[in-house]
Design an enzyme around this catalytic site. Structure first.
Site, short mmCIF file in Angstrom:
data_model
loop_
_atom_site.label_atom_id
_atom_site.label_comp_id
_atom_site.label_asym_id
_atom_site.label_seq_id
_atom_site.Cartn_x
_atom_site.Cartn_y
_atom_site.Cartn_z
N TYR A 61 48.65 30.19 35.74
CA TYR A 61 47.22 30.35 36.03
C TYR A 61 46.49 29.06 35.67
CZ TYR A 61 48.41 35.34 36.14
OH TYR A 61 48.98 36.56 36.41
N HIS A 128 57.71 35.88 35.35
CA HIS A 128 56.62 36.13 36.29
C HIS A 128 57.14 36.53 37.66
CE1 HIS A 128 52.25 34.65 37.25
NE2 HIS A 128 52.50 35.83 37.78
N PRO A 214 44.86 46.89 39.44
CA PRO A 214 44.72 48.34 39.59
C PRO A 214 43.50 48.77 40.39
CG PRO A 214 44.01 47.67 37.41
CD PRO A 214 44.60 46.45 38.06
N LEU A 215 42.59 47.82 40.65
CA LEU A 215 41.41 48.11 41.47
C LEU A 215 41.54 47.50 42.86
CD1 LEU A 215 38.62 47.65 38.78
CD2 LEU A 215 39.39 49.79 39.82
N GLY A 218 39.83 44.25 43.45
CA GLY A 218 38.38 44.37 43.48
C GLY A 218 37.84 45.25 44.59
N PHE A 220 38.24 48.42 45.25
CA PHE A 220 37.75 49.72 44.83
C PHE A 220 36.54 49.62 43.89
CE2 PHE A 220 42.06 50.82 46.23
CZ PHE A 220 41.72 51.78 47.16
N GLY A 223 34.17 47.68 47.74
CA GLY A 223 34.48 47.84 49.16
C GLY A 223 34.28 46.58 49.97
#
Length: 349
Positions: A61, A128, A214-215, A218, A220, A223
């Site tokens: 990163y 990774h 998990p979203l 972004g 969720f 939209g």
């Protein structure tokens, strides 16, 4: 501040982490320009004070800059109060990406990460991605040595195949597998989840599951609005699910999740994140954010209760035949479910 996020056992080797972690990649890498360092340090301190003590980073990163940022944020923080997860294996030279799992590289990468983070040991150290040229037993052999030397505490893999997980686990117990897992990214449910849980009769061998993105990167949270607000340089602009030919179909998915969230009295992001939490006590999602308000929103997902009927309804909205587009722009280049050659093929230098 009173602790809001409880600690849970991740895997069965002794690691305890906050029930929800913090993905730190977007602070420095891929999601537009790096964010102001002082703001990100404040965010990390707010997370720690809120009980989110499981921080996820990687030497890739930046590269390197995210580990340096976390190292600065952790100055003065009691070491036992935070669990640091970082990763090795993705290298970029002259624009060319290479995956490395050879012992010499594993060791040098670990020592470099320790230096950048400014810590004496890494709580959870992941491969990774999996080097498909090196038997996983060889990579794990070096990681086992690093555990024995106290440089790392626990070992994990990311985006490995079920057979690779089993082979790795036989060399040294794995504490966690990190894979993308959200309402619309569920390919790990075919084999990986069962592999991590197949040792239920032998709890000391269980492997935890850390869910990244998990979203839905972004989606969720906001939209289609997310897509229109992405800055230049944000890798999400290239994701197949966010392209014009797919977005109208996927917008309908978000609309249905939003409707259910209204019925449940929460936001779509909390509902989507709560779904991941409800997939099992061995699952720890690590949503990333660069905003304190979003961090607080994510913590709120822990208070959302879902019934089996709620879970089934949500899953019906985002079945594989409904969601349009792969989860990554170049699926082959993400080295998903990677296999490695047999140990008998390895010839050490």
């Amino acid at each position: 501040m009173e602790e809001k996020v409880p600690r849970v056992k991740l895997g069965s080797q002794g690691l305890h982490v906050s029930k929800q972690g913090l993905g730190c990649m977007g602070m420095s890498f891929l999601y537009g320009p790096p964010k102001p360092e002082s703001d990100m340090i404040k965010l990390i301190h707010h997370a720690l004070n809120s009980g989110v003590t499981f921080l996820d980073t990687s030497d890739n990163y930046g590269p390197h800059t995210n580990e340096i940022l976390i190292g600065k944020a952790l100055k003065g923080v009691a070491r036992e109060k935070v669990q640091v997860a970082t990763k090795f294996g993705i290298t970029t030279n002259d624009g060319n990406t290479e995956i490395r799992g050879d012992p010499q590289y594993v060791r040098s990468a670990c020592e470099a990460s320790l230096n950048r983070l400014g810590i004496d040991y890494i709580d959870l150290y992941y491969a990774h991605r999996i080097d498909t040229r090196v038997p996983i037993e060889v990579t794990m052999g070096e990681l086992k040595k690093l555990v024995e030397e106290g440089k790392i505490k626990y070992v994990g893999l990311s985006e490995a195949s079920a057979s690779t997980i089993r082979r790795a686990h036989a060399v040294h117990p794995l504490t966690a597998i990190q894979n993308e897992w959200s309402l619309w990214s569920r390919d790990l449910e075919d084999e990986i989840v069962a592999t991590c849980r197949q040792q239920l009769l032998f709890p000391e061998l269980g492997i935890g599951i850390v869910a990244y993105s998990p979203l839905g990167r972004g989606f969720f949270s906001s939209g289609v609005q997310l897509i229109h607000s992405l800055p230049e340089g944000d890798v999400r602009k290239n994701l197949p699910r966010f392209q014009i030919e797919n977005i109208e179909t996927n917008k309908a998915v978000f609309d249905r999740v939003t409707e259910m969230a209204a019925r449940k009295g929460c936001t779509p992001s909390r509902l989507a994140l709560a779904w991941v939490h409800h997939r099992g006590d061995d699952v720890c999602p690590i949503p990333g954010t660069t905003q304190i308000t979003n961090l607080n929103q994510n913590i709120g997902a822990l208070s959302v209760k879902l019934t089996q009927q709620d879970m089934a309804e949500l899953e019906s909205y985002v079945s594989a035949d409904v969601v349009k587009g792969e989860r990554h722009a170049l699926m082959a280049s993400t080295w998903i479910a990677s296999e490695t050659p047999p140990l008998s093929s390895w010839k050490a230098d």
